[in-house]
Every structure is written in C-alpha cells, then in structure tokens.
Design a protein around this motif. Structure first.
Motif, PDB file in Angstrom:
ATOM      1  N   ARG A  27       0.828  -1.203   0.000  1.00  0.00           N
ATOM      2  CA  ARG A  27       0.000   0.000   0.000  1.00  0.00           C
ATOM      3  C   ARG A  27       0.867   1.259   0.000  1.00  0.00           C
ATOM      4  O   ARG A  27       0.539   2.257  -0.646  1.00  0.00           O
ATOM      5  N   PHE A  28       1.977   1.180   0.716  1.00  0.00           N
ATOM      6  CA  PHE A  28       2.901   2.317   0.765  1.00  0.00           C
ATOM      7  C   PHE A  28       3.493   2.598  -0.611  1.00  0.00           C
ATOM      8  O   PHE A  28       3.528   3.745  -1.076  1.00  0.00           O
ATOM      9  N   VAL A  29       3.932   1.551  -1.308  1.00  0.00           N
ATOM     10  CA  VAL A  29       4.522   1.719  -2.646  1.00  0.00           C
ATOM     11  C   VAL A  29       3.475   2.230  -3.631  1.00  0.00           C
ATOM     12  O   VAL A  29       3.749   3.131  -4.448  1.00  0.00           O
ATOM     13  N   ALA A  30       2.245   1.679  -3.581  1.00  0.00           N
ATOM     14  CA  ALA A  30       1.200   2.110  -4.499  1.00  0.00           C
ATOM     15  C   ALA A  30       0.835   3.578  -4.277  1.00  0.00           C
ATOM     16  O   ALA A  30       0.646   4.338  -5.234  1.00  0.00           O
ATOM     17  N   ARG A  31       0.771   3.975  -3.001  1.00  0.00           N
ATOM     18  CA  ARG A  31       0.443   5.366  -2.702  1.00  0.00           C
ATOM     19  C   ARG A  31       1.536   6.310  -3.179  1.00  0.00           C
ATOM     20  O   ARG A  31       1.264   7.384  -3.739  1.00  0.00           O
ATOM     21  N   ARG A  32       2.789   5.923  -2.992  1.00  0.00           N
ATOM     22  CA  ARG A  32       3.894   6.758  -3.448  1.00  0.00           C
ATOM     23  C   ARG A  32       3.965   6.810  -4.976  1.00  0.00           C
ATOM     24  O   ARG A  32       4.318   7.845  -5.551  1.00  0.00           O
ATOM     25  N   ALA A  33       3.669   5.701  -5.651  1.00  0.00           N
ATOM     26  CA  ALA A  33       3.688   5.694  -7.114  1.00  0.00           C
ATOM     27  C   ALA A  33       2.622   6.630  -7.672  1.00  0.00           C
ATOM     28  O   ALA A  33       2.869   7.387  -8.627  1.00  0.00           O
ATOM     29  N   LEU A  34       1.432   6.605  -7.074  1.00  0.00           N
ATOM     30  CA  LEU A  34       0.367   7.514  -7.506  1.00  0.00           C
ATOM     31  C   LEU A  34       0.768   8.964  -7.260  1.00  0.00           C
ATOM     32  O   LEU A  34       0.535   9.846  -8.102  1.00  0.00           O
ATOM     33  N   ARG A  35       1.402   9.203  -6.126  1.00  0.00           N
ATOM     34  CA  ARG A  35       1.851  10.562  -5.823  1.00  0.00           C
ATOM     35  C   ARG A  35       2.904  11.029  -6.830  1.00  0.00           C
ATOM     36  O   ARG A  35       2.932  12.200  -7.219  1.00  0.00           O
ATOM     37  N   LEU A  36       3.782  10.108  -7.259  1.00  0.00           N
ATOM     38  CA  LEU A  36       4.807  10.468  -8.237  1.00  0.00           C
ATOM     39  C   LEU A  36       4.183  10.845  -9.576  1.00  0.00           C
ATOM     40  O   LEU A  36       4.610  11.816 -10.224  1.00  0.00           O
ATOM     41  N   VAL A  37       3.175  10.095 -10.013  1.00  0.00           N
ATOM     42  CA  VAL A  37       2.520  10.400 -11.284  1.00  0.00           C
ATOM     43  C   VAL A  37       1.872  11.778 -11.235  1.00  0.00           C
ATOM     44  O   VAL A  37       2.016  12.589 -12.167  1.00  0.00           O
ATOM     45  N   VAL A  38       1.166  12.062 -10.143  1.00  0.00           N
ATOM     46  CA  VAL A  38       0.529  13.386 -10.008  1.00  0.00           C
ATOM     47  C   VAL A  38       1.585  14.487  -9.971  1.00  0.00           C
ATOM     48  O   VAL A  38       1.426  15.553 -10.579  1.00  0.00           O
ATOM     49  N   LEU A  39       2.678  14.221  -9.273  1.00  0.00           N
ATOM     50  CA  LEU A  39       3.749  15.210  -9.170  1.00  0.00           C
ATOM     51  C   LEU A  39       4.392  15.480 -10.523  1.00  0.00           C
ATOM     52  O   LEU A  39       4.669  16.641 -10.876  1.00  0.00           O
ATOM     53  N   LEU A  40       4.624  14.435 -11.309  1.00  0.00           N
ATOM     54  CA  LEU A  40       5.217  14.611 -12.632  1.00  0.00           C
ATOM     55  C   LEU A  40       4.305  15.431 -13.542  1.00  0.00           C
ATOM     56  O   LEU A  40       4.782  16.297 -14.293  1.00  0.00           O
ATOM     57  N   CYS A  41       3.018  15.180 -13.471  1.00  0.00           N
ATOM     58  CA  CYS A  41       2.082  15.962 -14.285  1.00  0.00           C
ATOM     59  C   CYS A  41       2.108  17.437 -13.879  1.00  0.00           C
ATOM     60  O   CYS A  41       2.134  18.331 -14.738  1.00  0.00           O
TER      61      CYS A  41
ATOM     62  N   VAL B  86      11.943  12.910 -10.465  1.00  0.00           N
ATOM     63  CA  VAL B  86      12.098  11.495 -10.095  1.00  0.00           C
ATOM     64  C   VAL B  86      13.304  11.314  -9.171  1.00  0.00           C
ATOM     65  O   VAL B  86      13.249  10.559  -8.187  1.00  0.00           O
ATOM     66  N   PHE B  87      14.381  12.019  -9.459  1.00  0.00           N
ATOM     67  CA  PHE B  87      15.598  11.929  -8.654  1.00  0.00           C
ATOM     68  C   PHE B  87      15.340  12.368  -7.206  1.00  0.00           C
ATOM     69  O   PHE B  87      15.706  11.673  -6.248  1.00  0.00           O
ATOM     70  N   VAL B  88      14.683  13.500  -7.044  1.00  0.00           N
ATOM     71  CA  VAL B  88      14.380  14.009  -5.698  1.00  0.00           C
ATOM     72  C   VAL B  88      13.358  13.111  -5.014  1.00  0.00           C
ATOM     73  O   VAL B  88      13.458  12.847  -3.800  1.00  0.00           O
ATOM     74  N   PHE B  89      12.382  12.631  -5.753  1.00  0.00           N
ATOM     75  CA  PHE B  89      11.360  11.759  -5.172  1.00  0.00           C
ATOM     76  C   PHE B  89      11.979  10.476  -4.639  1.00  0.00           C
ATOM     77  O   PHE B  89      11.630  10.008  -3.554  1.00  0.00           O
ATOM     78  N   ILE B  90      12.903   9.899  -5.397  1.00  0.00           N
ATOM     79  CA  ILE B  90      13.581   8.677  -4.936  1.00  0.00           C
ATOM     80  C   ILE B  90      14.384   8.959  -3.672  1.00  0.00           C
ATOM     81  O   ILE B  90      14.422   8.145  -2.742  1.00  0.00           O
ATOM     82  N   GLY B  91      15.030  10.121  -3.623  1.00  0.00           N
ATOM     83  CA  GLY B  91      15.767  10.478  -2.420  1.00  0.00           C
ATOM     84  C   GLY B  91      14.878  10.571  -1.201  1.00  0.00           C
ATOM     85  O   GLY B  91      15.201  10.040  -0.125  1.00  0.00           O
ATOM     86  N   ASN B  92      13.732  11.235  -1.328  1.00  0.00           N
ATOM     87  CA  ASN B  92      12.796  11.334  -0.214  1.00  0.00           C
ATOM     88  C   ASN B  92      12.249   9.965   0.178  1.00  0.00           C
ATOM     89  O   ASN B  92      12.065   9.672   1.371  1.00  0.00           O
ATOM     90  N   LEU B  93      11.981   9.131  -0.826  1.00  0.00           N
ATOM     91  CA  LEU B  93      11.467   7.789  -0.548  1.00  0.00           C
ATOM     92  C   LEU B  93      12.491   6.959   0.214  1.00  0.00           C
ATOM     93  O   LEU B  93      12.164   6.279   1.200  1.00  0.00           O
ATOM     94  N   LEU B  94      13.744   7.007  -0.230  1.00  0.00           N
ATOM     95  CA  LEU B  94      14.791   6.273   0.485  1.00  0.00           C
ATOM     96  C   LEU B  94      14.961   6.800   1.906  1.00  0.00           C
ATOM     97  O   LEU B  94      15.190   6.024   2.843  1.00  0.00           O
ATOM     98  N   GLY B  95      14.852   8.116   2.074  1.00  0.00           N
ATOM     99  CA  GLY B  95      14.956   8.679   3.410  1.00  0.00           C
ATOM    100  C   GLY B  95      13.866   8.171   4.329  1.00  0.00           C
ATOM    101  O   GLY B  95      14.127   7.816   5.497  1.00  0.00           O
TER     102      GLY B  95
ATOM    103  N   VAL C 219       8.692   4.589  14.004  1.00  0.00           N
ATOM    104  CA  VAL C 219       8.145   5.429  12.947  1.00  0.00           C
ATOM    105  C   VAL C 219       7.401   4.541  11.960  1.00  0.00           C
ATOM    106  O   VAL C 219       7.942   3.558  11.460  1.00  0.00           O
ATOM    107  N   SER C 220       6.130   4.879  11.695  1.00  0.00           N
ATOM    108  CA  SER C 220       5.344   4.107  10.740  1.00  0.00           C
ATOM    109  C   SER C 220       5.737   4.473   9.323  1.00  0.00           C
ATOM    110  O   SER C 220       6.492   5.393   9.070  1.00  0.00           O
ATOM    111  N   LEU C 221       5.153   3.750   8.374  1.00  0.00           N
ATOM    112  CA  LEU C 221       5.429   4.033   6.973  1.00  0.00           C
ATOM    113  C   LEU C 221       4.849   5.372   6.549  1.00  0.00           C
ATOM    114  O   LEU C 221       5.263   5.929   5.531  1.00  0.00           O
ATOM    115  N   ASP C 222       3.920   5.912   7.316  1.00  0.00           N
ATOM    116  CA  ASP C 222       3.357   7.222   7.018  1.00  0.00           C
ATOM    117  C   ASP C 222       4.124   8.340   7.681  1.00  0.00           C
ATOM    118  O   ASP C 222       3.747   9.494   7.579  1.00  0.00           O
ATOM    119  N   GLY C 223       5.208   7.997   8.411  1.00  0.00           N
ATOM    120  CA  GLY C 223       6.016   8.999   9.060  1.00  0.00           C
ATOM    121  C   GLY C 223       5.581   9.343  10.463  1.00  0.00           C
ATOM    122  O   GLY C 223       6.174  10.193  11.119  1.00  0.00           O
TER     123      GLY C 223
END
Length: 345
Positions: A23-37, A319-328, A339-343
C-alpha cells in the motif's frame, strides 16, 4: 463466588507487513505520477511565459542576418509558431511513448544529453553528499554531546553561518582562495583543458572534482549538524540514558550504545531528503567552476529556450528528488521502528 467470564476476547486485527509495504509503494507511485504531471505543466507554462524570443535564443548573434523565409523554416521545424497547448499535448504524447524529444541546443535526443551530463554530475553529487553526511553527522554528534561548551558554540555558530550562505558565494570564495590565490586547484572544467580523453587520469578527474564537491557539501552540512545536535540533546535528556549513566556508562560507550542510533535517524533522513537542494546547488557550483554537468545543461536550456531539454531535465530531477525522499523515509523506518510508513510515531 464471582463468576468468571470465559468468553474469548477477539484479537486485534493486524495488517500484514507485506500489505502495508504494498500500500505504501502504491500510494507513493500515484503521488509520483501526479507530481510529474504538475511539474510538467508548471515548467512548460513558465517557458511559454518567458519574454525571450525562441528564434533569437536558438540562432544567437546571427539572428540579425536571418530573412523572413529562414525564420519561418526554423519556426516550422521546431514548432515555435504552434499554439502552446498544441505543443504541450504533442510533447506529452511522445513522453507517454517513452520519447522525451530532441534537444534544440545540443541537437541530440534529450535522453542522451541527460544521461551523458548526469554521469558527470553524479560523481560531483556523490562526493558532496558523502562529505556533507559524514561531516554533518560527526560535528552534530560532537556539538550535542558537549552541549553548552566551546565546541558546541563554535560548531553551532559555523552551521548557522553556512545555512545562510549562498552556494555560489561559497563557490566563488573557494575558487578565489584555492585556485587564484594559492593555485593549488584548477580554475575550471572536469578535466585538464586541451587534454585528450585517453590522456586523462583518475587523479586529473579527482583534482578537478575536489573544489566543486567541497563548495557543494559545505552548505549541505549545516542542517545535518543542527538536526543531529538536537537529536543528541534529546537522547541525553532521556530516562534510559540517565539510567545508563547511573550504571556507570560514560564516554564513547554511552554514545555508541545509547545515543548513536537515535541520532543517526534524522541525519539519514535529511541526507536523502536533500537531493533537491543538492541538485539545485550543483547548478550554481557547476556554473562557477564551468563543470560540464547536468546543472550547466539546465542553465543552457533555460537561457536558450530549449523546451524539450528543460522539460526532460525537470521530469528527471523530480524522479531523482522523489527517490531520495522515498529512500529517506524507508531508511528512517528501518533505523527507528517506532516510525510508521506514514512517518508518524
């Protein structure tokens, strides 16, 4: 005699770990698509609102010699006279198919330009990122452990000073001191000027890399120092550290067993979350040192109205910055299980 209630209490429902991560990966992927647009629309709108004449930016000083026919050919070739919405939709269709278009300035596919320039910038950013993470964490650890002493005051003052210092100013200062005055570092470029590719050694590349990397890392050290110091101060004030001190733990043993893990969580998260600032700083540092990386290509694309290249760099940077935040976020969760997956804790 009191009757005993033997009914079973239903167990608390727990969500499987794999489902939470999915669920965490799916939510982040959707957020990335919206962010790219959003980034694509914003970047294209800014380019269209620019007062710079695209033909003049493309041709340069020779624009005065262009006749009406030649100007019309250039506008037709690159679509400068098409309505903005038509240009954006045509570009978006190509992006969906995996094609970022061709660079107007470099006359190459945008993917090739980004790949070539990013490899040059990657060495600079890795060196600066490693220096800022290691130095920032070490100095923050010292400042927090010696809170209130001269070590803490010096490091905190230094961090606050650097936090307000622009990257280009630090780069210019280092360039003047070490390249112009002391002459121990090269003035520009990633390799010696005029050297053939097969003649360039690893030492030559490192020699040209050190000064830009130091200039880029110095500013990034400040937030890591301050946040690490605060984490160490909070850990030292906790009950478990007070109990450890009562048991006789002191010095490095106390830091290693009781403080280090709590202090490294915010430092790691900040280090990975600083990818955006790292890329933004590299644009300024590469301009000062004439370093032929992706930052210099970004400036060239903006000044010369290279819309396909600038949009491609904007998407790649997102994408580069998003991956950095995701890894963080993920590393923060692994280091600190509270710390939960939602921070949230």
């Amino acid at each position: 005699m009191t009757a005993v209630d033997t009914r079973r209490v239903p167990a608390a429902r727990t969500v499987p770990g794999g489902f939470r991560w999915g669920r965490f990966v799916a939510r982040r992927a959707l957020r990335l698509v919206v962010l790219l647009c959003g980034v694509a629309v914003a970047a294209f709108s800014l380019m269209m609102a620019s007062p710079v004449d695209p033909v003049r930016a493309y041709v340069g000083a020779e624009v005065t010699r262009l006749g009406p026919e030649q100007r019309a050919v250039i506008e037709e070739t690159w679509g400068f006279n098409d309505p903005p919405l038509t240009r954006f939709l045509a570009w978006a269709r190509e992006v969906v198919q995996g094609n970022l278009g061709d660079s107007i300035v470099f006359n190459q596919p945008v993917v090739d330009v980004i790949a070539e320039r990013f490899l040059t910038s990657l060495a600079l950013m890795i060196a600066a990122w490693s220096l800022s993470a290691v130095l920032g964490f070490g100095m923050g650890l010292l400042a927090g452990y010696f809170r209130g002493r001269w070590v803490d005051r010096v490091l905190t003052w230094w961090a606050y000073t650097l936090a307000s210092a622009p990257t280009f100013w630090v780069a210019l200062l280092l360039l003047y001191v070490f390249a112009v005055a002391l002459r121990v570092a090269p003035v520009c470029c990633a390799v010696p000027i005029g050297a053939m590719a097969d003649e360039v050694t690893i030492w030559d590349r490192l020699h040209h890399l050190i000064l830009p990397a130091v200039a880029l890392s110095i500013v990034g050290v400040a937030p890591i120092v301050l946040h690490t110091r605060q984490a160490v101060v909070e850990a030292l004030a906790s009950d478990h550290v007070a109990f450890a001190r009562a048991q006789g733990e002191r010095g490095w043993g106390l830091v290693r067993h009781r403080i280090l893990r709590n202090a490294c969580a915010p430092a790691l998260m900040l280090s990975f979350a600083s990818f955006g600032e790292l890329f933004g700083g590299s644009i300024l540092a590469e301009q000062v040192f004439s370093y032929p990386g992706l930052g210099e290509a970004t400036t060239t694309a903006a000044l010369r109205q290279d819309v396909p290249l600038l949009l491609g760099i904007a998407l790649f940077t997102t994408v580069f910055v998003f991956i950095g935040n995701l890894l963080g976020d993920v590393i923060h969760r692994l280091v600190d299980p509270r710390v939960s997956l939602d921070g949230a804790r």
